[in-house]
Design an enzyme around this catalytic site. Structure first.
Site, PDB file in Angstrom:
ATOM      1  N   ARG A  60      17.540 -19.562  18.617  1.00 33.39           N
ATOM      2  CA  ARG A  60      16.932 -18.753  19.680  1.00 33.39           C
ATOM      3  C   ARG A  60      15.654 -18.052  19.241  1.00 33.39           C
ATOM      4  O   ARG A  60      14.878 -17.586  20.074  1.00 33.39           O
ATOM      5  CB  ARG A  60      17.938 -17.713  20.180  1.00 33.39           C
ATOM      6  CG  ARG A  60      18.248 -16.602  19.190  1.00 33.39           C
ATOM      7  CD  ARG A  60      19.380 -15.712  19.676  1.00 33.39           C
ATOM      8  NE  ARG A  60      19.587 -14.518  18.868  1.00 33.39           N
ATOM      9  CZ  ARG A  60      20.235 -14.496  17.699  1.00 33.39           C
ATOM     10  NH1 ARG A  60      20.741 -15.599  17.211  1.00 33.39           N
ATOM     11  NH2 ARG A  60      20.389 -13.368  17.035  1.00 33.39           N
ATOM     12  N   CYS A  86       0.870  -1.178   0.000  1.00 31.18           N
ATOM     13  CA  CYS A  86       0.000   0.000   0.000  1.00 31.18           C
ATOM     14  C   CYS A  86       0.904   1.224   0.000  1.00 31.18           C
ATOM     15  O   CYS A  86       2.108   1.102  -0.204  1.00 31.18           O
ATOM     16  CB  CYS A  86      -0.985  -0.026   1.173  1.00 31.18           C
ATOM     17  SG  CYS A  86      -0.242   0.016   2.820  1.00 31.18           S
ATOM     18  N   HIS A 132      15.302 -13.618  11.517  1.00 26.84           N
ATOM     19  CA  HIS A 132      14.856 -13.576  12.913  1.00 26.84           C
ATOM     20  C   HIS A 132      13.366 -13.848  13.081  1.00 26.84           C
ATOM     21  O   HIS A 132      12.953 -14.411  14.088  1.00 26.84           O
ATOM     22  CB  HIS A 132      15.154 -12.192  13.526  1.00 26.84           C
ATOM     23  CG  HIS A 132      16.612 -11.937  13.727  1.00 26.84           C
ATOM     24  ND1 HIS A 132      17.086 -10.939  14.546  1.00 26.84           N
ATOM     25  CD2 HIS A 132      17.721 -12.544  13.209  1.00 26.84           C
ATOM     26  CE1 HIS A 132      18.413 -10.937  14.544  1.00 26.84           C
ATOM     27  NE2 HIS A 132      18.822 -11.900  13.724  1.00 26.84           N
TER      28      HIS A 132
HETATM   29  C1  RB5 Z   1      -4.190   5.230   0.670  1.00 37.41           C
HETATM   30  O1  RB5 Z   1      -4.321   6.605   0.483  1.00 37.41           O
HETATM   31  C2  RB5 Z   1      -3.271   4.937   1.841  1.00 37.41           C
HETATM   32  O2  RB5 Z   1      -3.896   5.298   3.020  1.00 37.41           O
HETATM   33  C3  RB5 Z   1      -2.880   3.472   1.850  1.00 37.41           C
HETATM   34  O3  RB5 Z   1      -2.258   3.152   0.651  1.00 37.41           O
HETATM   35  C4  RB5 Z   1      -1.915   3.052   2.933  1.00 37.41           C
HETATM   36  O4  RB5 Z   1      -0.806   3.878   2.970  1.00 37.41           O
HETATM   37  C5  RB5 Z   1      -2.513   2.844   4.261  1.00 37.41           C
HETATM   38  O5  RB5 Z   1      -1.845   2.489   5.232  1.00 37.41           O
END
Ligand code: RB5
Length: 153
Positions: free
Chosen positions: A132, A65, A98
Site C-alpha cells: 500500500r 546537523c 513505509h
Molecule cells: C547550526 O547552528 C544549526 O542551525 C544547524 O546545525 C541546524 O540545526 C539547522 O537546522
C-alpha cells in the site's frame, strides 16, 4: 553498503563517531564534510551526498546537523530523495518500512551516540514494505514543482 555522509558543525562530532563505527562494521564511506567544528552552512554539505545516492554510487545517505531540520529541508528539495529525520529507532524503522527513506537525517545536538547507532543500525537493515505504500510514494514523485518556481530555460 556504500554510505555517503555529510554534516555541518552541529553534526560533525556525531558524524565522526558514526564513521568509525560504520567502517568497523564493514561499510564503505564517502565523507562530504564538514571536517571540523568551525561554523559552516548546512546546505553546502547536502549536494554531494544526495548526488551519490541518486546516481547509485551510494546505497544510502546520512546527513547530520544540530536539529536535523535544516538538512531535512534541504535534502528533500532534490527530486527522488526521501530524507527522514529520525529521533528514535521506531522512526527509523517506519521511515524504511513505509517511506523507503534513502537518506537518514540525524540531530547531532539532540541524539546521543549510542541512540544514533541504534537508529542507524535499524535504518540500514529494515526493508521497504512495498504494498500500500508504493502508490503513496508514486504520488510524491509525481508532484509538480511549486507554482512560483522559475520556469526552466
Ligand atoms: C547550526 O547552528 C544549526 O542551525 C544547524 O546545525 C541546524 O540545526 C539547522 O537546522
Amino acid at each position: 553498503m556504500n554510505i555517503a555522509m555529510g554534516a555541518d558543525h552541529g553534526g560533525f562530532t556525531l558524524k565522526e563517531e558514526l564513521k568509525t563505527w560504520l567502517a568497523g562494521n564493514g561499510h564503505r564511506l564517502f565523507d562530504a564534510g564538514t571536517d571540523s567544528l568551525e561554523s559552516v552552512d548546512y546546505p553546502d554539505f547536502v549536494g554531494d551526498v544526495v548526488e551519490n545516492v541518486l546516481s547509485g554510487t551510494a546505497d544510502r545517505g546520512i546527513l547530520i546537523c544540530g536539529s536535523g531540520i535544516g538538512m531535512s529541508i534541504t535534502a528533500n528539495r532534490y527530486h527522488g530523495i526521501r530524507a527522514a529525520l529520525c529521533l528514535d529507532p521506531e522512526m527509523a524503522r517506519l521511515s524504511r518500512e513505509h517511506n523507503d527513506a534513502n537518506v537518514l537525517v540525524l540531530a547531532g545536538r539532540k541524539t546521543d551516540v549510542e541512540t544514533a547507532k541504534e537508529i542507524v543500525d535499524i535504518w540500514l537493515t529494515t526493508d521497504f514494505e512495498g504494498g500500500r505504500h508504493v502508490p503513496r510514494l508514486r504520488k510524491i514523485e509525481l508532484l509538480k514543482p511549486p507554482s512560483n518556481a522559475p520556469l526552466p530555460k
